[in-house]
Design a protein around this motif. Sequence first.
Motif, PDB file in Angstrom:
ATOM      1  N   GLU A 110       0.813  -1.200   0.000  1.00  0.00           N
ATOM      2  CA  GLU A 110       0.000   0.000   0.000  1.00  0.00           C
ATOM      3  C   GLU A 110       0.858   1.267   0.000  1.00  0.00           C
ATOM      4  OE1 GLU A 110      -4.261  -0.485   2.052  1.00  0.00           O
ATOM      5  OE2 GLU A 110      -2.619  -0.653   3.490  1.00  0.00           O
ATOM      6  N   HIS A 111       0.324   2.286  -0.639  1.00  0.00           N
ATOM      7  CA  HIS A 111       0.912   3.623  -0.612  1.00  0.00           C
ATOM      8  C   HIS A 111       0.892   4.140   0.825  1.00  0.00           C
ATOM      9  CE1 HIS A 111       1.329   7.928  -1.473  1.00  0.00           C
ATOM     10  NE2 HIS A 111       1.567   7.651  -2.749  1.00  0.00           N
ATOM     11  N   ALA A 112       1.905   4.897   1.194  1.00  0.00           N
ATOM     12  CA  ALA A 112       1.921   5.514   2.519  1.00  0.00           C
ATOM     13  C   ALA A 112       0.722   6.455   2.683  1.00  0.00           C
ATOM     14  CB  ALA A 112       3.221   6.290   2.719  1.00  0.00           C
ATOM     15  N   VAL A 113       0.323   6.674   3.928  1.00  0.00           N
ATOM     16  CA  VAL A 113      -0.847   7.514   4.218  1.00  0.00           C
ATOM     17  C   VAL A 113      -0.521   8.981   3.960  1.00  0.00           C
ATOM     18  CG1 VAL A 113      -2.429   8.285   6.019  1.00  0.00           C
ATOM     19  CG2 VAL A 113      -1.731   5.880   5.916  1.00  0.00           C
ATOM     20  N   ILE A 114      -1.330   9.609   3.104  1.00  0.00           N
ATOM     21  CA  ILE A 114      -1.236  11.057   2.908  1.00  0.00           C
ATOM     22  C   ILE A 114      -2.114  11.762   3.940  1.00  0.00           C
ATOM     23  CG2 ILE A 114      -1.661  12.962   1.303  1.00  0.00           C
ATOM     24  CD1 ILE A 114      -1.152  10.988  -0.986  1.00  0.00           C
ATOM     25  N   HIS A 115      -3.335  11.266   4.072  1.00  0.00           N
ATOM     26  CA  HIS A 115      -4.274  11.736   5.103  1.00  0.00           C
ATOM     27  C   HIS A 115      -5.295  10.632   5.318  1.00  0.00           C
ATOM     28  CE1 HIS A 115      -7.525  13.956   7.082  1.00  0.00           C
ATOM     29  NE2 HIS A 115      -6.574  14.803   7.471  1.00  0.00           N
ATOM     30  N   PRO A 116      -5.733  10.416   6.561  1.00  0.00           N
ATOM     31  CA  PRO A 116      -6.676   9.322   6.829  1.00  0.00           C
ATOM     32  C   PRO A 116      -7.970   9.394   6.018  1.00  0.00           C
ATOM     33  CG  PRO A 116      -5.738  10.128   8.870  1.00  0.00           C
ATOM     34  CD  PRO A 116      -5.274  11.062   7.801  1.00  0.00           C
ATOM     35  N   GLN A 117      -8.363  10.586   5.580  1.00  0.00           N
ATOM     36  CA  GLN A 117      -9.611  10.712   4.823  1.00  0.00           C
ATOM     37  C   GLN A 117      -9.428  10.453   3.330  1.00  0.00           C
ATOM     38  OE1 GLN A 117     -11.575  14.417   5.734  1.00  0.00           O
ATOM     39  NE2 GLN A 117     -12.130  13.765   7.794  1.00  0.00           N
ATOM     40  N   LEU A 118      -8.188  10.241   2.900  1.00  0.00           N
ATOM     41  CA  LEU A 118      -7.935   9.933   1.494  1.00  0.00           C
ATOM     42  C   LEU A 118      -7.750   8.426   1.328  1.00  0.00           C
ATOM     43  CD1 LEU A 118      -5.405  12.761   0.539  1.00  0.00           C
ATOM     44  CD2 LEU A 118      -7.843  12.629  -0.039  1.00  0.00           C
ATOM     45  N   PRO A 119      -8.324   7.845   0.281  1.00  0.00           N
ATOM     46  CA  PRO A 119      -8.152   6.403   0.069  1.00  0.00           C
ATOM     47  C   PRO A 119      -6.705   6.065  -0.257  1.00  0.00           C
ATOM     48  CG  PRO A 119      -9.212   7.411  -1.831  1.00  0.00           C
ATOM     49  CD  PRO A 119      -9.152   8.464  -0.764  1.00  0.00           C
ATOM     50  N   ARG A 120      -6.251   4.923   0.224  1.00  0.00           N
ATOM     51  CA  ARG A 120      -4.898   4.457  -0.091  1.00  0.00           C
ATOM     52  C   ARG A 120      -4.945   3.611  -1.360  1.00  0.00           C
ATOM     53  NH1 ARG A 120      -2.187   2.146   5.344  1.00  0.00           N
ATOM     54  NH2 ARG A 120      -0.331   2.219   4.016  1.00  0.00           N
ATOM     55  N   VAL A 121      -3.901   3.716  -2.152  1.00  0.00           N
ATOM     56  CA  VAL A 121      -3.818   2.940  -3.389  1.00  0.00           C
ATOM     57  C   VAL A 121      -2.736   1.885  -3.232  1.00  0.00           C
ATOM     58  CG1 VAL A 121      -4.588   4.918  -4.750  1.00  0.00           C
ATOM     59  CG2 VAL A 121      -2.130   4.503  -4.465  1.00  0.00           C
ATOM     60  N   SER A 122      -2.750   0.921  -4.133  1.00  0.00           N
ATOM     61  CA  SER A 122      -1.718  -0.117  -4.100  1.00  0.00           C
ATOM     62  C   SER A 122      -0.366   0.481  -4.464  1.00  0.00           C
ATOM     63  CB  SER A 122      -2.070  -1.251  -5.068  1.00  0.00           C
ATOM     64  OG  SER A 122      -2.165  -0.762  -6.400  1.00  0.00           O
ATOM     65  N   ASN A 123       0.682  -0.078  -3.904  1.00  0.00           N
ATOM     66  CA  ASN A 123       2.046   0.399  -4.163  1.00  0.00           C
ATOM     67  C   ASN A 123       3.000  -0.787  -4.133  1.00  0.00           C
ATOM     68  OD1 ASN A 123       4.078   2.934  -4.008  1.00  0.00           O
ATOM     69  ND2 ASN A 123       4.888   1.281  -2.744  1.00  0.00           N
ATOM     70  N   ASN A 124       3.657  -1.017  -5.253  1.00  0.00           N
ATOM     71  CA  ASN A 124       4.693  -2.043  -5.312  1.00  0.00           C
ATOM     72  C   ASN A 124       6.058  -1.426  -5.049  1.00  0.00           C
ATOM     73  OD1 ASN A 124       2.833  -3.964  -6.054  1.00  0.00           O
ATOM     74  ND2 ASN A 124       3.521  -4.139  -8.177  1.00  0.00           N
ATOM     75  N   ALA A 125       6.852  -2.104  -4.260  1.00  0.00           N
ATOM     76  CA  ALA A 125       8.286  -1.825  -4.212  1.00  0.00           C
ATOM     77  C   ALA A 125       8.962  -2.911  -5.035  1.00  0.00           C
ATOM     78  CB  ALA A 125       8.802  -1.854  -2.779  1.00  0.00           C
ATOM     79  N   TYR A 126      10.026  -2.555  -5.740  1.00  0.00           N
ATOM     80  CA  TYR A 126      10.727  -3.515  -6.585  1.00  0.00           C
ATOM     81  C   TYR A 126      12.164  -3.698  -6.100  1.00  0.00           C
ATOM     82  CZ  TYR A 126       6.787  -2.872  -9.772  1.00  0.00           C
ATOM     83  OH  TYR A 126       5.520  -2.811 -10.312  1.00  0.00           O
ATOM     84  N   LEU A 127      12.497  -4.942  -5.748  1.00  0.00           N
ATOM     85  CA  LEU A 127      13.865  -5.310  -5.396  1.00  0.00           C
ATOM     86  C   LEU A 127      14.466  -5.975  -6.620  1.00  0.00           C
ATOM     87  CD1 LEU A 127      16.153  -5.588  -3.338  1.00  0.00           C
ATOM     88  CD2 LEU A 127      15.085  -7.730  -2.574  1.00  0.00           C
ATOM     89  N   ILE A 128      15.413  -5.300  -7.240  1.00  0.00           N
ATOM     90  CA  ILE A 128      15.922  -5.709  -8.542  1.00  0.00           C
ATOM     91  C   ILE A 128      17.322  -6.298  -8.407  1.00  0.00           C
ATOM     92  CG2 ILE A 128      16.471  -4.897 -10.872  1.00  0.00           C
ATOM     93  CD1 ILE A 128      14.482  -2.597 -10.377  1.00  0.00           C
ATOM     94  N   ASP A 129      17.466  -7.512  -8.936  1.00  0.00           N
ATOM     95  CA  ASP A 129      18.745  -8.222  -8.910  1.00  0.00           C
ATOM     96  C   ASP A 129      19.250  -8.429  -7.483  1.00  0.00           C
ATOM     97  OD1 ASP A 129      20.764  -9.522 -10.456  1.00  0.00           O
ATOM     98  OD2 ASP A 129      22.099  -7.816 -10.167  1.00  0.00           O
ATOM     99  N   GLY A 130      18.351  -8.322  -6.505  1.00  0.00           N
ATOM    100  CA  GLY A 130      18.741  -8.445  -5.106  1.00  0.00           C
ATOM    101  C   GLY A 130      19.629  -7.319  -4.629  1.00  0.00           C
ATOM    102  N   ARG A 131      19.788  -6.276  -5.438  1.00  0.00           N
ATOM    103  CA  ARG A 131      20.770  -5.220  -5.156  1.00  0.00           C
ATOM    104  C   ARG A 131      20.176  -3.831  -5.054  1.00  0.00           C
ATOM    105  NH1 ARG A 131      24.635  -5.602 -10.097  1.00  0.00           N
ATOM    106  NH2 ARG A 131      25.845  -4.105  -8.870  1.00  0.00           N
ATOM    107  N   LEU A 132      19.123  -3.576  -5.831  1.00  0.00           N
ATOM    108  CA  LEU A 132      18.568  -2.228  -5.974  1.00  0.00           C
ATOM    109  C   LEU A 132      17.115  -2.240  -5.516  1.00  0.00           C
ATOM    110  CD1 LEU A 132      18.601   0.708  -7.186  1.00  0.00           C
ATOM    111  CD2 LEU A 132      17.860  -0.356  -9.340  1.00  0.00           C
ATOM    112  N   LEU A 133      16.758  -1.319  -4.620  1.00  0.00           N
ATOM    113  CA  LEU A 133      15.380  -1.231  -4.135  1.00  0.00           C
ATOM    114  C   LEU A 133      14.774   0.114  -4.505  1.00  0.00           C
ATOM    115  CD1 LEU A 133      12.995  -2.408  -2.524  1.00  0.00           C
ATOM    116  CD2 LEU A 133      13.975  -1.335  -0.477  1.00  0.00           C
ATOM    117  N   HIS A 134      13.654   0.072  -5.250  1.00  0.00           N
ATOM    118  CA  HIS A 134      12.816   1.247  -5.493  1.00  0.00           C
ATOM    119  C   HIS A 134      11.546   1.033  -4.683  1.00  0.00           C
ATOM    120  CE1 HIS A 134      10.470   4.404  -7.214  1.00  0.00           C
ATOM    121  NE2 HIS A 134      11.266   4.608  -8.257  1.00  0.00           N
TER     122      HIS A 134
END
Length: 230
Positions: A110-134
Amino acid sequence: MNLTHFGHACVLAAFETSEGSTRLLLDPGTYASGFEDARDLDAILFTHEHPDHLDVDRLHGLVKANPGVRLIAAPGASARLGETGIAHEAVSPGATFSVKGVSVAVLGGEHAVIHPQLPRVSNNAYLIDGRLLHPGDALVIPPGPVEVLLVPAGGPWMKISEGIDYLREVAPGTAVPIHQAGLADAHQQLHHQLLRTLAPEATDIQVLELGVPTGFPGDIPKNTVSGRKP
């Protein structure tokens, strides 16, 4: 590994593997520039659906200029891409896949909370090659050490103290500040300096010159900016 920062959350990661060069573009959004000229892309990855991470208007031209490129997106971003008719793949946390010899693990949720009254959207983090994290727009903790963390420097969903604590918990070999376009120049410099000052002793902070490819890992002096002393 070679990284090019096109501004905000948009980063091109290039790897040399047994299958040749693999080029992954992450989060080409409205606040980034220059990614339109990227060529020979193997995949474009989207962490979530917000426009500063997914610029639909420029995406059509980018896909046309990169025949055969895979588009891979979080569920919410997938729904937005579906409205455009652009072929893509939807992935969720827990999934793993490979792009021409480079492994990608999907973390987050999930996306971090901007404000409790705003809906949260899905959020992927990508760990690439076991070395790089976005991490996208969430402070996602990886399952183990990472060489390079793309650390958010600012946003309506975070304050810099949270970014510093995140950096300390992940403790990567190198951290590259991203997600900075919403900050005035003076605040960008301030946040980068705070990250440098309060980073773990073994972590290097490297602020990339926009549009310029940079090799990782490298002999980067402690607390440098684009290879120069602060």
